[in-house]
Structure formats: C-alpha cells, structure tokens
Design an enzyme around this catalytic site. Structure first.
Site, short mmCIF file in Angstrom:
data_model
loop_
_atom_site.label_atom_id
_atom_site.label_comp_id
_atom_site.label_asym_id
_atom_site.label_seq_id
_atom_site.Cartn_x
_atom_site.Cartn_y
_atom_site.Cartn_z
N SER A 1 32.41 55.43 -40.72
CA SER A 1 32.49 56.78 -41.49
C SER A 1 33.58 57.53 -41.21
CB SER A 1 31.22 57.57 -40.95
OG SER A 1 31.36 58.83 -41.77
N CYS B 1 8.02 65.79 -64.60
CA CYS B 1 6.72 65.74 -64.05
C CYS B 1 6.80 65.14 -62.53
CB CYS B 1 5.76 64.67 -64.94
SG CYS B 1 6.46 62.92 -64.94
N ARG C 1 36.94 56.41 -48.98
CA ARG C 1 38.20 57.14 -48.64
C ARG C 1 39.42 55.76 -47.86
NH1 ARG C 1 34.31 60.59 -47.96
NH2 ARG C 1 34.55 62.76 -48.68
N CYS D 1 11.37 61.55 -62.10
CA CYS D 1 11.38 62.41 -63.32
C CYS D 1 11.68 64.02 -63.02
CB CYS D 1 10.09 62.34 -63.99
SG CYS D 1 9.94 63.52 -65.62
N ASP E 1 22.70 52.17 -49.86
CA ASP E 1 22.62 50.86 -50.64
C ASP E 1 21.35 49.98 -49.94
OD1 ASP E 1 23.35 50.03 -47.78
OD2 ASP E 1 25.51 50.20 -48.29
N HIS F 1 21.23 60.45 -47.29
CA HIS F 1 21.78 60.79 -48.53
C HIS F 1 20.97 59.97 -49.53
CE1 HIS F 1 26.13 61.97 -47.12
NE2 HIS F 1 25.29 62.80 -46.97
N CYS G 1 6.41 61.62 -69.77
CA CYS G 1 6.64 63.05 -70.20
C CYS G 1 7.92 63.15 -70.90
CB CYS G 1 6.57 64.14 -69.12
SG CYS G 1 7.80 64.20 -68.33
P1 NAD Z 1 34.29 57.20 -46.41
O1 NAD Z 1 34.55 56.13 -47.35
O2 NAD Z 1 34.40 58.85 -46.41
O3 NAD Z 1 34.74 56.37 -44.88
C1 NAD Z 1 34.62 55.16 -44.60
C2 NAD Z 1 35.23 55.05 -43.48
O4 NAD Z 1 34.66 53.66 -43.06
C3 NAD Z 1 36.94 54.99 -43.50
O5 NAD Z 1 37.28 55.76 -42.42
C4 NAD Z 1 37.31 53.32 -43.40
O6 NAD Z 1 38.43 53.42 -42.26
C5 NAD Z 1 36.17 52.82 -42.48
N1 NAD Z 1 36.02 51.47 -42.88
C6 NAD Z 1 35.83 51.15 -44.13
N2 NAD Z 1 35.69 49.40 -43.91
C7 NAD Z 1 35.38 49.41 -42.52
C8 NAD Z 1 34.90 48.32 -41.78
N3 NAD Z 1 34.98 47.15 -42.46
N4 NAD Z 1 34.85 48.46 -40.68
C9 NAD Z 1 35.11 49.72 -39.85
N5 NAD Z 1 35.27 50.75 -40.69
C10 NAD Z 1 35.60 50.64 -41.84
O7 NAD Z 1 32.61 57.07 -45.97
P2 NAD Z 1 31.56 58.11 -45.46
O8 NAD Z 1 32.06 58.71 -44.40
O9 NAD Z 1 30.26 57.14 -45.38
O10 NAD Z 1 31.32 59.19 -46.65
C11 NAD Z 1 31.20 58.78 -48.03
C12 NAD Z 1 29.94 59.27 -48.43
O11 NAD Z 1 29.72 58.35 -49.80
C13 NAD Z 1 28.69 59.26 -47.82
O12 NAD Z 1 27.87 60.00 -48.31
C14 NAD Z 1 28.40 57.45 -48.26
O13 NAD Z 1 27.11 57.02 -47.69
C15 NAD Z 1 28.74 57.49 -49.76
N6 NAD Z 1 28.88 56.17 -50.10
C16 NAD Z 1 27.91 55.28 -49.86
C17 NAD Z 1 28.35 53.85 -50.01
C18 NAD Z 1 27.09 52.94 -49.80
O14 NAD Z 1 26.08 53.29 -49.71
N7 NAD Z 1 27.46 51.52 -49.54
C19 NAD Z 1 29.49 53.50 -50.67
C20 NAD Z 1 30.37 54.70 -51.11
C21 NAD Z 1 30.21 55.90 -50.71
#
Ligand code: NAD
Length: 245
Positions: free
Chosen positions: A194, A133, A39, A130, A107, A122, A157
C-alpha cells in the site's frame, strides 16, 4: 543471501514477539496476480485519475462512463487467482500469527486464499445493490447488462444498480470501525503493498505500538516503521512464513 533477508529476519522476530498482528493490505499485494494497482509505474493512475471515474459523483453524473471503465478494470478480476503473498498471510493466520487482515482491496483474493478474518474496508466486487429498493444482486448480473450495452438496473423496481465498493465520496462502511477495533487489539501492524496515501484507510497503520511495512516503493509512514522490507509481497511474505512457521 537474498536482498531483504536481514529485514525479513527482523520482521519474523517482531511477529514472534507480537502474535495476533493486524495486516493492512493494499493494491500492491494483488499486482502479482495480474491486477494493476493505482500508483506503481504502469499503474492505473498513469492513464487516468481514478477519482474522475470511480467516484460517487462520476457514477451519478456519468453512469455510462463509470460502468464502462469499471467493467474494463474490474470485470476480469473474478477470474484472478490469489498469489503467494495472499497464501502466506492465510497460513500465518491459521497459525495464530495474524489475527485480522484489513484490506483496501475489493478483489476478494484474501478470501480465495483461505484467510478467515478479513475486513474489506473498501467493499468488494461480489455484489451490487439497487439504489431504489436496496435489493442485492451478484456483480455478474450488472456486468452482463453493461456488456449488452446498457446501464445496470434492478429487475424488481428498475432502480439504478451500484457496486458494493466504497467509491471516492462514499462514507466508510462498518468494516472500517471493526478494523480500528482489530488494530487496537494488536501490538503490531504489518502493511503490505500500500502507498498509504488513501485516507482514512491509511490511518490503520498508526494504531499499534509496532509497525512493519512490506512495499516496493517508499511510503509516508516509512520513518515510523520498526522494520521496512523493500520488495515484492509474494517473495517477502513467503519468506516470512517460512521463517516463523
Ligand atoms: P496504491 O496503488 O496507491 O499503492 C500500491 C503500492 O503497492 C505502491 O506503493 C507499490 O510500490 C506497491 N506494490 C506494487 N506491487 C507490489 C508488490 N508486488 N509487492 C509489494 N509492493 C507492491 O494502492 P493502495 O494504497 O491500495 O491504494 C489504492 C486504492 O485503490 C485502494 O483503495 C485499493 O484497494 C484500490 N485498488 C484496489 C485494487 C484491488 O482490489 N486489487 C486494485 C487497484 C486499486
């Protein structure tokens, strides 16, 4: 004087008073490692709606499109390294300030950085299983099959393989129940990177007496936070670690 020094100082005081904190991380902690979030400006939501691509429905109805997108977005993640934010959290855990890292990320970067108590609510990118199986295989085997132009299937399988991540439409795993328990044992939750818009993972931020948020953009829970640090996770958490360690 740094932009958020006063807030970091307040967060350090809060953490010293409430050792054994729960930390809830999201995609924002990993953007500084080069993995786009959903986002932020330039995040994945600007090009597609991940709900259309990363859902149980998408995997069932459009498996080729699902795996092509999944491999493009998450295939390179295996090569990615943790950043200063992940490292600072591992240091804070080793010193007893952080008890549990609850992560929405798939990640694996908290493990790579050395955090020991990580709950991946998550799922993760290490394996696939799979649907026929239930055997488990390394993610790399599925991605190799996608790179060769096919759909990933089970060598035992011939059932369909699916990633061990929680897709939109999946039930939450046991790790989520353990995350709720962990938060109930803490008196402080620190949210890092987040948007707090993905339910039910965002509910972890509501379970402790005290809340701190380290995020670049506003979140729906900002008004409930004792401390709000508006900045990058790497710099903010490094400064926090320096302040308390
Ligand atoms: P989100 O993308 O909804 O929100 C990310 C937030 O992090 C934003 O509000 C942004 O302002 C902030 N942000 C971005 N870079 C930043 C930084 N360097 N320092 C501080 N803040 C920063 O992410 P979400 O709330 O985790 O929800 C998205 C879903 O998608 C989750 O389930 C997430 O785990 C998954 N997802 C995971 C990965 C990964 O594993 N790296 C990548 C993309 C999405």
């Amino acid at each position: 004087m740094c932009a958020s020094c006063a807030e970091i100082e307040r967060l350090a005081e809060l953490l010293q008073a409430h050792k054994g904190a729960t930390v809830l991380t999201g995609a924002g902690i990993s953007t500084e490692s080069g993995i786009p979030d959903f986002r932020s400006p330039g995040g994945l939501y600007e090009s597609i709606d991940p709900m259309d691509y990363l859902s149980v429905n998408a995997l069932t109805r459009h498996p080729e499109r699902f795996w092509t997108y999944f491999a493009k977005i998450f295939g390179p993640v295996g090569e990615v390294e943790p950043n200063a934010g992940h490292v600072a959290l591992a240091r804070l855990e080793a010193a007893g300030f952080v008890a549990t890292v609850v992560t929405q990320n798939i990640d694996g970067l908290h493990h790579k950085a050395g955090s020991q108590h990580v709950l991946e609510v998550h799922g993760h990118l290490r394996t696939v299983h799979c649907e026929g199986c239930d055997r488990t295989f390394p993610m790399s085997e599925a991605l190799d099959q996608v790179a060769a132009g096919g759909l990933p299937y089970c060598p035992q399988c011939e059932g369909a393989l699916r990633p061990d991540v929680v897709l939109f439409g999946d039930p939450m795993p046991m790790a989520f129940a353990r995350a709720i328990e962990a938060a109930h044992r803490s008196s402080l939750t620190i949210v890092v990177g987040s948007s707090l818009t993905v339910s039910p993972a965002n509910s972890i931020a509501q379970l402790t007496e005290h809340l701190a948020i380290v995020n670049r953009d506003p979140t729906p829970a900002d008004r409930h936070a004792d401390v709000l640090v508006r900045g990058g996770a790497g710099d903010s958490l490094s400064a926090l670690a320096e302040a308390v360690l």
